[in-house]
Design a protein around this motif. Structure first.
Motif, PDB file in Angstrom:
ATOM      1  N   LEU A 149       0.814  -1.218   0.000  1.00 23.63           N
ATOM      2  CA  LEU A 149       0.000   0.000   0.000  1.00 23.63           C
ATOM      3  C   LEU A 149       0.848   1.269   0.000  1.00 23.63           C
ATOM      4  N   GLY A 153       0.192   3.708  -3.021  1.00 22.93           N
ATOM      5  CA  GLY A 153      -0.403   4.974  -2.603  1.00 22.93           C
ATOM      6  C   GLY A 153       0.393   6.203  -2.964  1.00 22.93           C
ATOM      7  N   ARG A 156      -1.367   8.827  -5.004  1.00 23.41           N
ATOM      8  CA  ARG A 156      -2.568   9.415  -4.393  1.00 23.41           C
ATOM      9  C   ARG A 156      -3.792   9.256  -5.298  1.00 23.41           C
ATOM     10  N   THR A 158      -7.270   7.382  -6.679  1.00 19.93           N
ATOM     11  CA  THR A 158      -8.378   6.723  -5.982  1.00 19.93           C
ATOM     12  C   THR A 158      -8.009   5.254  -5.772  1.00 19.93           C
ATOM     13  N   MET A 159      -8.118   4.804  -4.542  1.00 23.70           N
ATOM     14  CA  MET A 159      -7.759   3.421  -4.237  1.00 23.70           C
ATOM     15  C   MET A 159      -8.972   2.681  -3.691  1.00 23.70           C
ATOM     16  N   GLU A 174      -0.786   2.343   6.762  1.00 30.03           N
ATOM     17  CA  GLU A 174       0.033   2.313   5.549  1.00 30.03           C
ATOM     18  C   GLU A 174      -0.330   3.413   4.558  1.00 30.03           C
ATOM     19  N   LEU A 175      -1.554   3.903   4.614  1.00 26.90           N
ATOM     20  CA  LEU A 175      -1.986   4.928   3.658  1.00 26.90           C
ATOM     21  C   LEU A 175      -1.757   6.348   4.161  1.00 26.90           C
ATOM     22  N   ASN A 178       1.014   8.890   2.603  1.00 26.71           N
ATOM     23  CA  ASN A 178       0.788   9.428   1.258  1.00 26.71           C
ATOM     24  C   ASN A 178      -0.496  10.241   1.138  1.00 26.71           C
ATOM     25  N   TYR A 179      -1.565   9.798   1.773  1.00 23.12           N
ATOM     26  CA  TYR A 179      -2.866  10.437   1.586  1.00 23.12           C
ATOM     27  C   TYR A 179      -3.179  11.501   2.633  1.00 23.12           C
ATOM     28  N   CYS A 183      -7.784  12.791   4.392  1.00 29.53           N
ATOM     29  CA  CYS A 183      -8.223  12.256   3.104  1.00 29.53           C
ATOM     30  C   CYS A 183      -9.572  11.550   3.255  1.00 29.53           C
ATOM     31  N   VAL A 223     -10.710   5.074  -1.035  1.00 27.05           N
ATOM     32  CA  VAL A 223      -9.880   6.145  -0.495  1.00 27.05           C
ATOM     33  C   VAL A 223      -9.533   7.124  -1.606  1.00 27.05           C
ATOM     34  N   GLY A 224      -9.656   8.423  -1.334  1.00 28.02           N
ATOM     35  CA  GLY A 224      -9.199   9.396  -2.317  1.00 28.02           C
ATOM     36  C   GLY A 224     -10.039  10.654  -2.363  1.00 28.02           C
TER      37      GLY A 224
END
Length: 249
Positions: A149, A153, A156, A158-159, A174-175, A178-179, A183, A223-224
């Motif tokens: 991840l 990630g 950035r 959409t995950m 883990e996200l 980066n996010y 977020c 996510v995003g």
């Protein structure tokens, strides 16, 4: 004889494709993926069809069920769409070795049903034009190198995470780098079903919401920034300045 791998859709029985339903209504044998398949679809099979629940079967046993009746077509009913996280690849490999013909009928994937429930487009002009579909390893098959991840990630984008809600704390950890904590995140459990649950929050708050709601399976995490985008540019697709001459791209 042909084996038809059919995507049953995300949960609601009426989200199966017309083609998938037509094959199901004619198939003398249906091997289906346990509780993930709505009862209404099994009821669409012929009255004398043989119904086989594959939930407790090994791969060898499933292949035996798919290939045992050389003269009869078999509907192999999977949830969602066969193209992602369906374990169809190893079944097709075995059927290739046995010389058993098969076809794939696509279905509505869970992430598409989740986006519909959220009333959100996952690719928004100027905000996000890439969707990453992934999962975490946990007790499942290990992830390939470079598909962790943190690495995925970095863009950035959409995950969408499948099979990961039971590790929501680790996913958030883990996200976050980066996010960022603010977020937007959504979790959709049992998308399109009567018992659907939709949670909206941020990376900072979503883990607590998931735990409070008791969601442990049959859910996707989205996510995003596309989840909260509002002041974005209109798409060029419908722009008055776009050349609409025949053949123009």
């Amino acid at each position: 004889m042909t084996v038809y791998f059919i995507g049953a859709g995300p949960g609601a029985a009426d989200l199966i494709t017309v083609r998938g339903l037509r094959i199901l209504q004619q198939a003398p044998v249906c091997v289906y993926a346990g509780s993930l398949i709505p009862r209404e679809l099994l009821d669409a099979c012929p009255a004398d069809a043989r119904l086989v629940d594959s939930a407790e079967l090994t791969l060898d046993q499933i292949i035996e069920k798919l290939s045992c009746g050389k003269e009869r077509d078999v509907a192999r009913l999977h949830s969602g769409d066969p193209s992602i996280f369906s374990a169809v690849a190893e079944q097709m490999r075995r059927l290739d070795e046995l010389g058993v013909p098969y076809e794939i009928v696509p279905g509505v994937p869970a992430f598409a049903a989740a986006a519909a429930s959220l009333k959100r487009e996952l690719t928004v002009p100027g905000v996000a034009q890439t969707v990453v579909l992934t999962r975490t390893s946990a007790r499942a098959t290990p992830m390939p190198q470079g598909e962790d991840l943190m690495t995925l990630g970095a863009s950035r984008a959409t995950m969408v995470l499948h099979l990961a809600v039971q590790r929501i704390d680790a996913v958030v950890g883990e996200l976050l780098p980066n996010y960022g904590a603010d977020c937007p995140v959504a979790v959709v459990a049992c998308a399109s079903r009567d018992d659907e649950v939709v949670l909206r929050g941020t990376l900072e708050s979503i883990a607590g919401q998931v735990q409070e709601a008791g969601i442990k399976r049959t859910a996707v995490i989205v996510v995003g920034q596309a989840l909260a985008a509002s002041g974005f540019l209109d798409s060029h697709l419908y722009s008055a300045e776009r050349d609409r001459a025949c053949g123009a791209s």
